[in-house]
Design an enzyme around this catalytic site. Structure first.
Site, short mmCIF file in Angstrom:
data_model
loop_
_atom_site.label_atom_id
_atom_site.label_comp_id
_atom_site.label_asym_id
_atom_site.label_seq_id
_atom_site.Cartn_x
_atom_site.Cartn_y
_atom_site.Cartn_z
N LYS A 101 8.94 6.24 7.09
CA LYS A 101 8.69 4.88 7.59
C LYS A 101 8.73 4.85 9.11
O LYS A 101 7.93 4.15 9.74
CB LYS A 101 9.69 3.88 6.99
CG LYS A 101 9.46 3.67 5.50
CD LYS A 101 10.03 2.37 4.97
CE LYS A 101 9.72 2.23 3.48
NZ LYS A 101 10.40 1.14 2.81
N LYS A 129 1.83 7.63 -5.62
CA LYS A 129 2.55 6.79 -6.61
C LYS A 129 2.14 5.33 -6.48
O LYS A 129 1.80 4.86 -5.38
CB LYS A 129 4.06 6.97 -6.46
CG LYS A 129 4.69 6.19 -5.33
CD LYS A 129 6.20 5.97 -5.56
CE LYS A 129 6.69 4.93 -4.57
NZ LYS A 129 7.94 4.30 -4.87
N LYS A 162 4.53 -0.95 -4.30
CA LYS A 162 4.21 -2.31 -3.84
C LYS A 162 3.85 -2.33 -2.37
O LYS A 162 3.09 -3.16 -1.93
CB LYS A 162 5.32 -3.31 -4.19
CG LYS A 162 6.70 -2.91 -3.83
CD LYS A 162 7.70 -3.91 -4.44
CE LYS A 162 9.02 -3.23 -4.68
NZ LYS A 162 9.93 -3.77 -5.56
P1 ATP Z 1 7.90 0.78 -2.26
O1 ATP Z 1 7.12 1.97 -2.75
O2 ATP Z 1 7.03 -0.25 -1.67
O3 ATP Z 1 9.08 1.13 -1.39
P2 ATP Z 1 8.53 0.56 -4.96
O4 ATP Z 1 7.25 0.11 -5.53
O5 ATP Z 1 8.91 2.00 -5.03
O6 ATP Z 1 8.56 0.08 -3.49
P3 ATP Z 1 11.29 -0.17 -5.50
O7 ATP Z 1 11.89 -1.53 -5.54
O8 ATP Z 1 11.63 0.70 -4.37
O9 ATP Z 1 9.71 -0.29 -5.61
O10 ATP Z 1 11.62 0.57 -6.86
C1 ATP Z 1 12.30 0.04 -7.98
C2 ATP Z 1 12.44 1.12 -9.03
O11 ATP Z 1 11.16 1.47 -9.54
C3 ATP Z 1 13.05 2.43 -8.51
O12 ATP Z 1 13.95 2.96 -9.45
C4 ATP Z 1 11.86 3.33 -8.33
O13 ATP Z 1 12.21 4.68 -8.45
C5 ATP Z 1 10.97 2.88 -9.47
N1 ATP Z 1 9.55 3.13 -9.16
C6 ATP Z 1 8.87 2.63 -8.11
N2 ATP Z 1 7.59 3.03 -8.14
C7 ATP Z 1 7.46 3.81 -9.24
C8 ATP Z 1 6.36 4.51 -9.83
N3 ATP Z 1 5.16 4.49 -9.30
N4 ATP Z 1 6.59 5.20 -10.96
C9 ATP Z 1 7.82 5.22 -11.53
N5 ATP Z 1 8.87 4.58 -11.03
C10 ATP Z 1 8.72 3.87 -9.91
#
Ligand code: ATP
Ligand code: LTN
Length: 353
Positions: free
Chosen positions: A129, A212, A215
């Site tokens: 970041k 991956k 959001k």
């Molecule tokens: P960002 O990527 O914008 O930081 P995020 O989409 O990863 O956010 P988080 O709130 O950080 O969302 O994640 C919440 C949970 O979802 C965490 O346990 C994370 O590991 C899981 N997670 C997030 N994205 C994925 C994905 N693409 N596949 C599987 N698990 C995920």
């Protein structure tokens, strides 16, 4: 998942009947996406049988980057509603909001003082970041984010922490800090283990299947937001990027788009991937994507209905948060008292004990 079961380290209280699990999610979006659901939240609901669960909304982590206060508040409610809609049950799980349990910040400070500056700077999330915008433009909160996360976990002495693959490094730091504290002062923390179900550890972006689903990083068409209009969701599945071949086969290396779709299908329908490959043999991608769109809509449509209904009853959501905060504080305050004692802080005045 490893089966190591370290002994309850302190307190002298009787061991909990069920081992604890703990996890958190940031309220950084109006709706969770399919990666969050399959990689994290769905596991939370299924772990309630076997474990004593603590699940929370990491709203303090959500202000490590610039945020809008109104949105943060609304998204906190939305997150609680989505956990309930996913089957996380307040009768069986403590569901709480991080900022309502001040012990998280209090322990985080102690852990920050045990973490090297260089060690914090080398954490992948901070590096990535800060590389994007420059170190001068990121907050110190982003640097200390992993220590707050370690505090979130260690306060509850959980055995397992169900998260997605992207959180593994944070879990490793948490274990290092627990060990460091136990070694430097007195054995206080249990070493938690990551619980990362292999099949759904990483749901990929529908448009860029080597990245991956995320959001913050995915484009809207690469992301399945669970509260989106189901029609939009179906369209996104039908337009997911695949490859120029036509064979529905699980090959992560050469066919990451189809592999991701097969994973999503299997996770939601319960059908094994080899059975799906067989069923779609010779049929091409069109039929497969059409059927997958139905499978996904069959999940998202009722999920959305349940969440919207829950959001109409704020008083109920507030009650759930209040009960969860009480349950969390009952455990967290005991751990923090042990920590304060061991680092040599004077005890609180008797009327506050
Ligand atoms: P960002 O990527 O914008 O930081 P995020 O989409 O990863 O956010 P988080 O709130 O950080 O969302 O994640 C919440 C949970 O979802 C965490 O346990 C994370 O590991 C899981 N997670 C997030 N994205 C994925 C994905 N693409 N596949 C599987 N698990 C995920
Ligand atoms: N960093 C996590 C959210 C999170 C968390 C936690 C997860 C904050 N504290 C403690 C598990 C345990 C994320 O971004 N998904």
């Amino acid at each position: 998942m490893s089966s190591a079961t370290p002994a309850e380290p302190t307190g002298g209280s009787a061991p909990a009947a069920r081992p604890r699990v703990l996890s958190g999610i940031q309220p950084t979006s109006d709706t969770i996406h399919l990666g969050n659901y399959l990689g994290a939240v769905r596991q939370w609901a299924s772990l309630q049988e076997e474990f004593e669960p603590f699940f929370f909304i990491a709203n303090q982590h959500a202000i490590t980057v610039e945020h809008d206060p109104k949105k943060l508040l609304e998204r906190t409610y939305r997150s609680v509603a989505q956990l309930l809609a996913a089957g996380v049950d307040p009768a069986r799980s403590a569901i709480f909001v991080q900022s309502q349990v001040p012990e998280h910040s209090q322990l985080a400070w102690v852990l920050e003082c045990l973490t090297g500056f260089g060690e914090a700077r080398r954490m992948t999330q901070f590096k990535d970041k800060s590389a994007k915008v420059g170190e001068g433009a990121v907050s110190v909160g982003l640097l200390t984010y992993p220590m707050l996360m370690a505090a979130d976990i260690l306060l509850y002495r959980p055995q397992y922490v169900p998260v997605g693959e992207d959180q593994r490094q944070h879990l490793e730091l948490t274990r290092d800090l627990a060990q460091r504290f136990n070694h430097r002062f007195k054995k206080t923390f249990r070493l938690p283990e990551a619980y990362i179900p292999k099949s759904t550890a990483k749901i990929m972006d529908l448009q860029e299947p080597r990245a991956k689903m995320s959001k913050s990083a995915s484009s809207p068409s690469g992301l399945i937001d669970v509260l989106d209009d189901p029609k939009i969701t179906a369209k996104k599945i039908r337009s997911a990027v695949t490859d120029s071949d036509t064979v529905v086969r699980f090959d992560e290396e050469n066919k990451p788009g189809i592999a991701n779709l097969l994973r999503i299908h299997s996770a939601l329908s319960g059908e094994e991937i080899p059975a799906l490959e067989e069923r779609y043999a010779g049929q091409g991608y069109g039929q497969f994507k059409k059927d997958l769109a139905d499978v996904v809509v069959d999940f998202v449509a009722p999920f959305r209905e349940r969440t919207l209904a829950l959001l109409d009853d704020r008083a109920h959501l507030q009650q759930v948060m209040a009960k969860g905060a009480d349950q969390a504080r009952a455990v967290a305050s005991r751990t923090l008292a042990d920590v304060y004692d061991r680092v040599g802080f004077v005890a609180p005045p008797p009327e506050r004990r």
